[in-house]
Design a protein around this motif. Structure first.
Motif, short mmCIF file in Angstrom:
data_model
loop_
_atom_site.label_atom_id
_atom_site.label_comp_id
_atom_site.label_asym_id
_atom_site.label_seq_id
_atom_site.Cartn_x
_atom_site.Cartn_y
_atom_site.Cartn_z
N LEU B 340 0.84 -1.20 0.00
CA LEU B 340 0.00 0.00 0.00
C LEU B 340 0.88 1.26 0.00
N ALA B 341 1.92 1.24 0.85
CA ALA B 341 2.82 2.39 0.92
C ALA B 341 3.47 2.64 -0.45
N GLN B 342 3.88 1.59 -1.12
CA GLN B 342 4.54 1.77 -2.42
C GLN B 342 3.55 2.29 -3.47
N VAL B 373 -1.05 9.98 8.68
CA VAL B 373 -0.55 8.70 9.16
C VAL B 373 -1.17 7.63 8.27
N LEU B 374 -0.39 6.61 7.93
CA LEU B 374 -0.93 5.55 7.07
C LEU B 374 -1.75 4.58 7.91
N GLY B 375 -3.05 4.50 7.63
CA GLY B 375 -3.91 3.51 8.26
C GLY B 375 -4.10 2.32 7.32
N GLY B 376 -4.94 1.40 7.73
CA GLY B 376 -5.17 0.21 6.91
C GLY B 376 -5.81 0.55 5.57
N GLY B 377 -6.59 1.63 5.54
CA GLY B 377 -7.29 1.97 4.31
C GLY B 377 -6.61 3.05 3.50
#
Lengths: 383, 383
Positions: B340-342, B373-377
């Motif tokens: 997801l981050a990529q 902040v990166l969450g699951g979605g």
């Protein structure tokens, strides 16, 4: 009277980058920088020359003999042309950017010069690109940087890289634990560097010799090598360092399953700069290593910070990056539709304008290496 | 004993490029090079240093005093650090690439060093980028290069550039026609350079004086200035050069209607290198000229070729390029979804990985200048 040189002659170890390689280098640097910037590494650009005290102090001293020096007529002080970026990045981090929150992520790309090449690498100018993570100790930072190096190379097209992990400081830890005298260390270190088992046994006491020989043999794929090393009886400090390396290998494997990791704990040549883990990146087709990195102290000694980073050697990287497919070339005759030509360029075509209105466009296209002539409706293949 | 310098101190005229300017410079150079490559200009990369004979011979002699020199320990010959690219590009074109079809289109970008800055520009290291069209005489080549400079700058965000056209050789043509003695030329040239009408009248014979004063007054927007110049009685060779300049202005206007063109035919300072038309590019907000170019002879004298090109001074270009909108920054907590981050990075986000699993992600994001902040979605805004 000086004997006159042919104008094309360049000094040994310096060369002209020509198309398409010069283009491929610029594009690859750009891809690598874009990739690391996506991970929060911000680009800095230190000057090509600066006072030699700063450039060659502390960790930079190792490159002093390789550095071109010039007198600054303004300050009457000696300046050096950078032989490497890492010292400059450390200076920027610990002075100009000292108030930025830590960890500080920085990246760079540019040229470095060395006074002399080596027999293996006669080049004296190199394009380097790299990333440094400053102000963070510990294995999470090391894993981030090593995985970043591998993934940035993969994004640039180097898909079969191998990361070789080592512990450049381990040998001194073992020497300390076994009380090896300072005078005996260089000879024993050379024997280890050359993996000369007979000389190691001859020079070391039996316990240290057995340990070194076992470690020299325990190289190769990380899982096997680390298992072999775990079976070697090591003094406690050395055992702790090896355990940290195994932890790091596990973190890398968790972050990027399938990355090819090898271990050669005693490999230390050229890693004098590093204070903890070191690593090199190799790939099929490339002469020498694509990247080198590790744990070090950034900045001048009195204001140093923990840091970990890597430097890519672009010559070697380009050997491992697949050739790019050349963009199709179109000759646009005099009086062509300039808006149409620009739309094609935006779509990746190379569109050359014919300068001579009288020339036959098809013949001109062939002469200029263009596969197409621009017609009213778009590119038309020639021949 | 040397007095020790603060580690942050750099030599006068040299500086660290910091974020975001260093990033903006790299991105702008990249845009400019991509643009000119779309027009068939192929990138070359000459070395930073080469033998001074080649670097400073012929057209390069004018920069001899500005060039850092170092002894090459390998050849025992003197080398110079390039103060400019044009001589190197000419050398590459006329030696290594002499068999390539003409016209040859080449481009470059990189660093140059000068021994001394000027009062107006103390800098001693510059980033230059440029394009050269080699082996083609005539106005079509000149128009292509001038329009290319303007359009490349527009593509990089400089939308209100002005092109100032001049004829650096015109003054010598007039001196020749009026039989001005060699000894009288420097004084008269200085008077013209300073637009000092009284001194011009005093130093020149009445006919030449009237002509020079009329030309000094005939500057400004191209259409008006060229009409005024057409009304000045000129010797035939000078009239022919002025007519060629009017033809060039018409070609530029036809290729890129609306481009702001000005004319100052007698402007010649810093154009000693050029053999025909010269031009400068200016823009609001920029200190000094963004680019300079013109018609010259490429290569060493014995193998020279007609050429026309331009060099962009990136410091001035950056002053005129609008600030980029910074990419949004996301902190990805330890153990985040790396795929997801990529994907976010591929979409232009900057995603930093948290190194400390225990830290509060929201507080860490704020501390590190991340708005998300990166969450699951996906990214979640903080604060």
């Amino acid at each position: 009277m000086t004997e006159s040189l042919h104008p094309a002659l360049l000094p040994n170890g310096l060369s002209d980058g020509l198309p398409p390689r010069a283009e491929r280098e610029a594009d690859t640097v750009d891809h690598l920088m874009t990739f690391v910037r996506g991970h929060g590494y911000r680009r800095v650009k230190p000057p090509l020359i600066e006072f030699e005290d700063g450039l060659l102090g502390g960790a930079g001293a190792a490159l002093g003999r390789d550095t071109f020096r010039v007198m600054d007529p303004v300050s009457q002080r000696m300046m050096g042309v950078r032989p490497d970026f890492t010292v400059q990045i450390g200076r920027i981090a610990t002075t100009r950017l000292r108030r930025e929150p830590r960890p500080l992520r920085l990246c760079y790309a540019g040229q470095v010069l060395r006074v002399r090449g080596t027999q293996l690498r006669p080049e004296r100018q190199f394009t380097q690109a790299g990333a440094e993570l400053i102000g963070a100790d510990g294995p999470a930072a090391e894993a981030e940087v090593i995985v970043l190096a591998a993934e940035a190379l993969a994004a640039a097209g180097v898909t079969s890289a191998t990361i070789d992990l080592n512990l450049p400081t381990l040998l001194d830890v073992l020497f300390d634990a076994h009380g090896v005298a300072a005078d005996d260390r260089p000879g024993l270190r050379a024997a280890v560097d050359h993996k000369d088992v007979a000389a190691v046994r001859e020079r070391a006491d039996p316990a240290l010799g057995a340990c070194l020989v076992a470690l020299i043999g325990a190289t190769g794929p990380a899982a096997e090598a680390l298992a072999e090393i775990a079976a070697v009886a090591l003094p406690s400090e050395a055992a702790a360092r090896v355990a940290a390396l195994a932890d790091l290998a596990a973190r890398i494997e968790a972050a990027h399953p399938g990355l090819t990791l090898t271990v050669d704990v005693l490999e230390g040549r050229g890693f004098e700069y590093y204070t903890g883990v070191g690593f090199s990146v190799f790939a099929p087709g490339a002469r020498g290593e694509l990247a080198r990195g590790g744990r070090y102290r950034a900045g001048p000694p009195e204001m140093g910070e923990p840091a970990v980073g890597f430097t890519l050697m672009m010559d070697a990287v380009l050997d491992a990056v697949p050739e790019a497919v050349p963009a199709p070339r179109v000759l646009a005759p005099a009086g062509h539709d300039r808006a149409l030509a620009q739309r094609l360029r935006d779509d990746g075509w190379v569109v050359l304008s014919a300068l001579d209105a009288a020339a036959d466009p098809t013949a001109e296209a062939v002469r200029l290496g263009c596969g197409y002539v621009l017609g009213g409706g778009g590119p038309e293949a020639v021949g």
